[in-house]
Design a protein around this motif. Structure first.
Motif, PDB file in Angstrom:
ATOM      1  N   HIS A   1       0.819  -1.211   0.000  1.00  0.00           N
ATOM      2  CA  HIS A   1       0.000   0.000   0.000  1.00  0.00           C
ATOM      3  C   HIS A   1       0.858   1.267   0.000  1.00  0.00           C
ATOM      4  CE1 HIS A   1      -3.179  -2.846   1.248  1.00  0.00           C
ATOM      5  NE2 HIS A   1      -4.001  -1.965   0.723  1.00  0.00           N
ATOM      6  N   GLY A   2       2.171   1.105  -0.142  1.00  0.00           N
ATOM      7  CA  GLY A   2       3.045   2.262  -0.168  1.00  0.00           C
ATOM      8  C   GLY A   2       3.221   2.930   1.172  1.00  0.00           C
ATOM      9  N   ALA A   3       2.939   2.199   2.244  1.00  0.00           N
ATOM     10  CA  ALA A   3       3.027   2.748   3.594  1.00  0.00           C
ATOM     11  C   ALA A   3       4.252   2.195   4.312  1.00  0.00           C
ATOM     12  CB  ALA A   3       1.749   2.439   4.374  1.00  0.00           C
ATOM     13  N   ARG A   4       4.464   2.670   5.516  1.00  0.00           N
ATOM     14  CA  ARG A   4       5.578   2.244   6.351  1.00  0.00           C
ATOM     15  C   ARG A   4       5.045   1.755   7.682  1.00  0.00           C
ATOM     16  NH1 ARG A   4       8.343   4.375  10.576  1.00  0.00           N
ATOM     17  NH2 ARG A   4       7.049   6.262  10.563  1.00  0.00           N
ATOM     18  N   SER A   5       5.640   0.680   8.215  1.00  0.00           N
ATOM     19  CA  SER A   5       5.287   0.215   9.551  1.00  0.00           C
ATOM     20  C   SER A   5       5.776   1.233  10.580  1.00  0.00           C
ATOM     21  CB  SER A   5       5.926  -1.152   9.828  1.00  0.00           C
ATOM     22  OG  SER A   5       5.889  -1.443  11.219  1.00  0.00           O
ATOM     23  N   ALA A   6       4.847   1.790  11.359  1.00  0.00           N
ATOM     24  CA  ALA A   6       5.220   2.776  12.365  1.00  0.00           C
ATOM     25  C   ALA A   6       6.004   2.172  13.537  1.00  0.00           C
ATOM     26  CB  ALA A   6       3.990   3.518  12.861  1.00  0.00           C
ATOM     27  N   PRO A   7       5.669   0.961  14.006  1.00  0.00           N
ATOM     28  CA  PRO A   7       6.433   0.418  15.133  1.00  0.00           C
ATOM     29  C   PRO A   7       7.816  -0.108  14.763  1.00  0.00           C
ATOM     30  CG  PRO A   7       4.708  -1.115  14.504  1.00  0.00           C
ATOM     31  CD  PRO A   7       4.467   0.153  13.728  1.00  0.00           C
ATOM     32  N   TYR A   8       8.031  -0.495  13.500  1.00  0.00           N
ATOM     33  CA  TYR A   8       9.328  -1.073  13.125  1.00  0.00           C
ATOM     34  C   TYR A   8      10.440  -0.043  13.341  1.00  0.00           C
ATOM     35  CZ  TYR A   8      13.036  -3.334  10.505  1.00  0.00           C
ATOM     36  OH  TYR A   8      14.235  -3.907  10.131  1.00  0.00           O
ATOM     37  N   GLY A   9      11.391  -0.411  14.179  1.00  0.00           N
ATOM     38  CA  GLY A   9      12.498   0.483  14.487  1.00  0.00           C
ATOM     39  C   GLY A   9      12.174   1.542  15.521  1.00  0.00           C
ATOM     40  N   TYR A  10      10.950   1.520  16.074  1.00  0.00           N
ATOM     41  CA  TYR A  10      10.574   2.491  17.110  1.00  0.00           C
ATOM     42  C   TYR A  10      11.535   2.358  18.286  1.00  0.00           C
ATOM     43  CZ  TYR A  10       7.536   5.072  20.354  1.00  0.00           C
ATOM     44  OH  TYR A  10       7.023   5.973  21.248  1.00  0.00           O
ATOM     45  N   THR A  11      12.056   3.480  18.725  1.00  0.00           N
ATOM     46  CA  THR A  11      13.141   3.467  19.704  1.00  0.00           C
ATOM     47  C   THR A  11      12.684   3.982  21.060  1.00  0.00           C
ATOM     48  OG1 THR A  11      14.772   3.811  17.949  1.00  0.00           O
ATOM     49  CG2 THR A  11      15.478   4.287  20.193  1.00  0.00           C
ATOM     50  N   VAL A  12      13.018   3.230  22.091  1.00  0.00           N
ATOM     51  CA  VAL A  12      12.855   3.667  23.477  1.00  0.00           C
ATOM     52  C   VAL A  12      14.197   3.435  24.154  1.00  0.00           C
ATOM     53  CG1 VAL A  12      11.672   3.333  25.660  1.00  0.00           C
ATOM     54  CG2 VAL A  12      10.397   3.107  23.516  1.00  0.00           C
ATOM     55  N   GLY A  13      14.904   4.520  24.449  1.00  0.00           N
ATOM     56  CA  GLY A  13      16.247   4.375  24.994  1.00  0.00           C
ATOM     57  C   GLY A  13      17.152   3.711  23.979  1.00  0.00           C
ATOM     58  N   SER A  14      17.767   2.597  24.375  1.00  0.00           N
ATOM     59  CA  SER A  14      18.654   1.866  23.469  1.00  0.00           C
ATOM     60  C   SER A  14      17.943   0.727  22.748  1.00  0.00           C
ATOM     61  CB  SER A  14      19.841   1.298  24.257  1.00  0.00           C
ATOM     62  OG  SER A  14      19.392   0.393  25.253  1.00  0.00           O
ATOM     63  N   ARG A  15      16.637   0.562  23.000  1.00  0.00           N
ATOM     64  CA  ARG A  15      15.879  -0.546  22.420  1.00  0.00           C
ATOM     65  C   ARG A  15      15.155  -0.096  21.161  1.00  0.00           C
ATOM     66  NH1 ARG A  15      11.735  -1.516  25.393  1.00  0.00           N
ATOM     67  NH2 ARG A  15      12.048   0.119  26.948  1.00  0.00           N
ATOM     68  N   ARG A  16      15.215  -0.946  20.128  1.00  0.00           N
ATOM     69  CA  ARG A  16      14.507  -0.693  18.872  1.00  0.00           C
ATOM     70  C   ARG A  16      13.534  -1.838  18.620  1.00  0.00           C
ATOM     71  NH1 ARG A  16      16.551   2.753  15.056  1.00  0.00           N
ATOM     72  NH2 ARG A  16      15.969   1.329  13.371  1.00  0.00           N
ATOM     73  N   TYR A  17      12.278  -1.508  18.359  1.00  0.00           N
ATOM     74  CA  TYR A  17      11.285  -2.557  18.139  1.00  0.00           C
ATOM     75  C   TYR A  17      11.603  -3.276  16.827  1.00  0.00           C
ATOM     76  CZ  TYR A  17       6.875  -5.027  18.236  1.00  0.00           C
ATOM     77  OH  TYR A  17       5.919  -6.021  18.287  1.00  0.00           O
ATOM     78  N   PRO A  18      11.705  -4.633  16.859  1.00  0.00           N
ATOM     79  CA  PRO A  18      12.228  -5.358  15.696  1.00  0.00           C
ATOM     80  C   PRO A  18      11.196  -5.890  14.714  1.00  0.00           C
ATOM     81  CG  PRO A  18      12.115  -6.834  17.572  1.00  0.00           C
ATOM     82  CD  PRO A  18      11.599  -5.503  18.050  1.00  0.00           C
TER      83      PRO A  18
END
Length: 259
Positions: free
Chosen positions: A52-69
């Motif tokens: 759909h030409g969109a981007r996953s908002a949670p992918y790579g979302y960063t909290v401190g040193s943690r990135r949502y995978p």
């Protein structure tokens, strides 16, 4: 901080993003069945979002040193939210799974979630799903211009606790728009007097999302730093829509595109 008010262009973009998020969620829901892994579902979600030409908002979302995978949040049984797709998590008959799809498109966010059964589930768990979905609808009805955020919280809490379920306190609904989390916070329980909560005005966009547990409201976070689970190991349900406030009443934006 002030609650953002969307102009006509922002609302148009929100409609687009939310339609994509809802369409992806609907397609992903169709893939839920015994034997599929949550990793497979996450990859399907990734491909649908990209198509759909969109981007996953949670992918790579960063909290401190943690990135949502992961590209979606897939939470099974006792997992409340933020579950990460895994080849080791194979869905079985009698499970439930919460599918949370959030996308960014053209600068705006669409956010929605649903909990679905995998095959046959126990009657009390089925009731948990029904009550949580009904609580979402009841909360949305309170997103009326002139009401306050506390009216949403009160309506959800009264309904859910009347059925004997636990309401998660650590995570709440929220404003959504240019970013995934905007003002205001929208608890599913009363955390302060109504008159001290924000007044609802036209042009606000909210992610209203009851997160309800079969047992206690208490939760904990797993060692991956993301996955939130019930403290007692009982199942949890999660339903969510993105909603626009208008002078004629609340409008659900997360409606799938016509086939």
């Amino acid at each position: 901080m002030a609650i953002p008010i969307k102009n006509a262009d922002g609302i148009r973009r929100m409609r687009e993003a939310c339609a994509i998020a809802a369409t992806v969620l609907g397609r992903l829901k169709e893939q839920v069945r015994p034997g599929v892994t949550t990793y497979d579902l996450d990859q399907i979600g990734r491909d649908l979002i990209a198509a759909h030409g969109a981007r996953s908002a949670p992918y790579g979302y960063t909290v401190g040193s943690r990135r949502y995978p992961a590209y979606t949040c897939l939470s099974v049984n006792e997992e409340v939210v933020h579950g990460i797709g895994s080849l080791k998590r194979i869905l079985r008959d009698g499970d439930i799974i919460s599918l949370d799809v959030t996308v960014e498109y053209n600068g705006y966010i669409g956010d929605n979630a649903v909990t679905v059964p995998v095959g046959e589930i126990p009657p009390r768990v089925a009731e948990l799903l029904r009550v949580t979905e009904q609580a979402l609808a009841i909360g949305i009805k309170q997103a009326v211009v002139g009401n306050r955020i506390g009216d949403i919280s009160q309506a959800v809490q009264t309904f859910v606790e009347g059925h004997g379920f636990g309401i998660v306190r650590e995570m709440v609904g929220h404003g959504v728009g240019r970013s995934m989390h905007e003002e205001p916070q929208i608890p599913n329980f009363v955390d302060r007097p109504r008159k001290r909560t924000e007044e609802i005005r036209a042009g606000m966009t909210f992610a209203i999302e009851p997160m309800i547990n079969l047992g206690t409201h208490a939760v904990r976070t797993l060692s991956d730093g993301w996955t939130v689970v019930t403290a007692d190991g009982q199942p949890s349900a999660h339903f969510e829509h993105t909603v626009l406030t208008t002078d004629s009443g609340p409008e659900i934006l997360t409606i799938p595109r016509a086939a």
